[in-house]
Motif scaffolding. Structure first.
Motif, PDB file in Angstrom:
ATOM      1  N   ASP A  50      19.823 -14.141 -55.317  1.00 11.19           N
ATOM      2  CA  ASP A  50      19.272 -15.443 -54.958  1.00 11.19           C
ATOM      3  C   ASP A  50      20.286 -16.538 -55.265  1.00 11.19           C
ATOM      4  O   ASP A  50      20.967 -16.507 -56.292  1.00 11.19           O
TER       5      ASP A  50
ATOM      6  N   VAL B  65      22.524 -29.685 -47.740  1.00  9.07           N
ATOM      7  CA  VAL B  65      22.232 -29.280 -46.376  1.00  9.07           C
ATOM      8  C   VAL B  65      22.552 -30.480 -45.498  1.00  9.07           C
ATOM      9  O   VAL B  65      22.079 -31.590 -45.760  1.00  9.07           O
TER      10      VAL B  65
ATOM     11  N   LEU C 209      17.727 -25.805 -51.587  1.00  8.35           N
ATOM     12  CA  LEU C 209      17.248 -24.795 -50.639  1.00  8.35           C
ATOM     13  C   LEU C 209      17.531 -23.403 -51.192  1.00  8.35           C
ATOM     14  O   LEU C 209      18.692 -22.988 -51.268  1.00  8.35           O
TER      15      LEU C 209
ATOM     16  N   VAL D 166      18.118 -19.609 -51.038  1.00  7.68           N
ATOM     17  CA  VAL D 166      18.564 -18.668 -50.015  1.00  7.68           C
ATOM     18  C   VAL D 166      18.865 -17.336 -50.692  1.00  7.68           C
ATOM     19  O   VAL D 166      18.912 -17.240 -51.921  1.00  7.68           O
ATOM     20  N   GLU D 167      19.081 -16.319 -49.887  1.00 11.37           N
ATOM     21  CA  GLU D 167      19.355 -14.984 -50.405  1.00 11.37           C
ATOM     22  C   GLU D 167      20.674 -14.477 -49.850  1.00 11.37           C
ATOM     23  O   GLU D 167      20.911 -14.528 -48.645  1.00 11.37           O
TER      24      GLU D 167
ATOM     25  N   TRP E 284      20.970 -15.826 -46.185  1.00 12.20           N
ATOM     26  CA  TRP E 284      19.775 -15.963 -45.359  1.00 12.20           C
ATOM     27  C   TRP E 284      18.803 -16.970 -45.941  1.00 12.20           C
ATOM     28  O   TRP E 284      18.579 -17.009 -47.143  1.00 12.20           O
ATOM     29  N   ASP E 285      18.209 -17.773 -45.049  1.00 13.96           N
ATOM     30  CA  ASP E 285      17.069 -18.617 -45.373  1.00 13.96           C
ATOM     31  C   ASP E 285      15.891 -17.976 -44.648  1.00 13.96           C
ATOM     32  O   ASP E 285      15.671 -18.224 -43.462  1.00 13.96           O
TER      33      ASP E 285
ATOM     34  N   THR F  17      16.579 -16.520 -41.106  1.00 17.40           N
ATOM     35  CA  THR F  17      17.693 -17.224 -40.473  1.00 17.40           C
ATOM     36  C   THR F  17      18.993 -16.985 -41.228  1.00 17.40           C
ATOM     37  O   THR F  17      19.079 -17.278 -42.424  1.00 17.40           O
TER      38      THR F  17
ATOM     39  N   TRP G   3      25.351 -25.886 -43.718  1.00 13.67           N
ATOM     40  CA  TRP G   3      25.463 -25.310 -45.053  1.00 13.67           C
ATOM     41  C   TRP G   3      26.841 -25.452 -45.670  1.00 13.67           C
ATOM     42  O   TRP G   3      27.074 -25.005 -46.785  1.00 13.67           O
TER      43      TRP G   3
END
Length: 180
Positions: free
Chosen positions: A2, A8, A15, A17-18, A68-69, A72, A115
């Motif tokens: 994570d 952004v 945010l 994200v992974e 990834w979000d 996405t 990003w």
């Protein structure tokens, strides 16, 4: 793994994200992101897009990580173990053929415009190196001399310039190396 994007579109954000390894099921998202980033570049000659087959080969013969979000994809990084292939950047560095299998090519870094500025290139590179097979002692990479952002990131990550030469059908590139 994570992560949290602090920016952004250049604005403060938080945010989550992974970062994870990509697989064949992610090829469509990777191609789409690559097309979007390439189309938005003011100097598209600074990036030579990968074919679907090249991306699949990176997954089969190396490491591909993505950020990834949810569903996405916003960034990815590929490392490819080229073995004794003459396309191994170790060959262009003048290393003897017996050493080539001990080197991997850092092939592509793609980050969506929104990003950028979060250090994703370096974060993905570090993660990808952790998944390389045992015995890899160095990385080769190329970058356009005009792509100051990618060059600065590569140098900050420990790469050094080996030479400047035409590659990929005549595009001007720095050839870089990093000892692991």
């Amino acid at each position: 793994m994570d992560l949290v994007l602090e920016k952004v579109n250049g604005q403060p954000a938080h945010l989550p994200v992974e970062l994870r390894r990509c697989g064949p099921e992610d090829l469509d998202a990777m191609e789409q992101l690559q097309r979007e980033v390439h189309a938005g570049m003011p100097h598209p000659e600074q990036f030579v897009p990968d074919t679907r087959d090249q991306l699949a080969a990176c997954m089969a013969d190396g490491v591909c990580v993505g950020v990834w979000d949810g569903e996405t994809l916003g960034a990815y990084f590929t490392l490819r173990c080229m073995g004794s292939s003459p396309e191994n950047y170790a060959a262009f560095m003048g290393l003897p053929p017996a050493e080539w299998p001990r080197w991997a090519n850092a092939d592509s870094v793609v980050v969506c415009a929104a990003w950028r500025g979060n250090g994703l290139q370096r974060t993905m590179a570090r993660a990808a190196c952790g998944w390389l097979p045992e015995g890899i002692v160095g990385l080769g990479a190329t970058v356009s001399p005009d792509n100051a952002y990618s060059l600065r990131n590569a140098l900050a990550e420990g790469f050094e310039i080996v030479c400047r030469r035409p590659m990929y059908g005549g595009f001007d590139r720095y050839l870089l190396r990093k000892i692991l």
